[in-house]
Design a protein around this motif. Structure first.
Motif, PDB file in Angstrom:
ATOM      1  N   UNK A  38      23.658 -17.419 -44.639  1.00 42.14           N
ATOM      2  CA  UNK A  38      22.800 -17.282 -45.815  1.00 42.14           C
ATOM      3  C   UNK A  38      22.379 -18.678 -46.259  1.00 42.14           C
ATOM      4  N   UNK A  39      21.360 -18.707 -47.061  1.00 48.18           N
ATOM      5  CA  UNK A  39      20.842 -19.983 -47.538  1.00 48.18           C
ATOM      6  C   UNK A  39      21.819 -20.639 -48.504  1.00 48.18           C
ATOM      7  N   UNK A  40      21.640 -21.939 -48.653  1.00 51.33           N
ATOM      8  CA  UNK A  40      22.475 -22.665 -49.604  1.00 51.33           C
ATOM      9  C   UNK A  40      22.233 -22.140 -51.021  1.00 51.33           C
ATOM     10  N   UNK A  41      20.991 -21.742 -51.312  1.00 53.90           N
ATOM     11  CA  UNK A  41      20.663 -21.185 -52.631  1.00 53.90           C
ATOM     12  C   UNK A  41      21.437 -19.895 -52.879  1.00 53.90           C
ATOM     13  N   UNK A  42      21.544 -19.049 -51.862  1.00 51.41           N
ATOM     14  CA  UNK A  42      22.292 -17.791 -52.007  1.00 51.41           C
ATOM     15  C   UNK A  42      23.770 -18.074 -52.240  1.00 51.41           C
TER      16      UNK A  42
END
Length: 110
Positions: A38-42
């Protein structure tokens, strides 16, 4: 309510895995993210939910963010669950007694 935030945080398997990872010590957010695709933002959103529930503390050193488990709120959740444990324990005990009685009556019929 504090319990609502705790149980909301624990409802997600990713956050539970992050908490489990933190039981062995402090981790950078990137380390918490590594097992997940998953993205770092997630990942940051998951960390924020854990923080809001009080389950982790975040420490910032420069650009690095370190997370540490705070088990104290889990005590409140455990206390809440223990209160209701007696309800289901009594029902399970009653079910066990009923099954034993049924087994005993079937043994006598043979």
């Amino acid at each position: 309510m504090v319990l609502d935030r705790i149980f909301h945080a624990l409802a997600d398997p990713t956050r539970r895995a992050m908490l489990k990872s933190l039981t062995s010590g402090e981790r950078k957010i990137g380390e918490l993210a590594s097992p997940f695709s998953m993205s770092f933002a997630a990942v940051s959103k998951h960390v924020r939910v854990l923080e809001q529930a009080g389950l982790i503390h975040r420490r910032v050193e420069g650009r690095a963010h370190f997370c540490q488990l705070n088990p104290d709120p889990l005590a409140a959740a455990d206390e809440w669950l223990r209160f209701y444990e007696s309800c289901w324990s009594k029902r399970l005990d009653a079910l066990e007694d009923a099954l034993r009685a049924e087994d005993a009556s079937q043994s006598h019929e043979k």
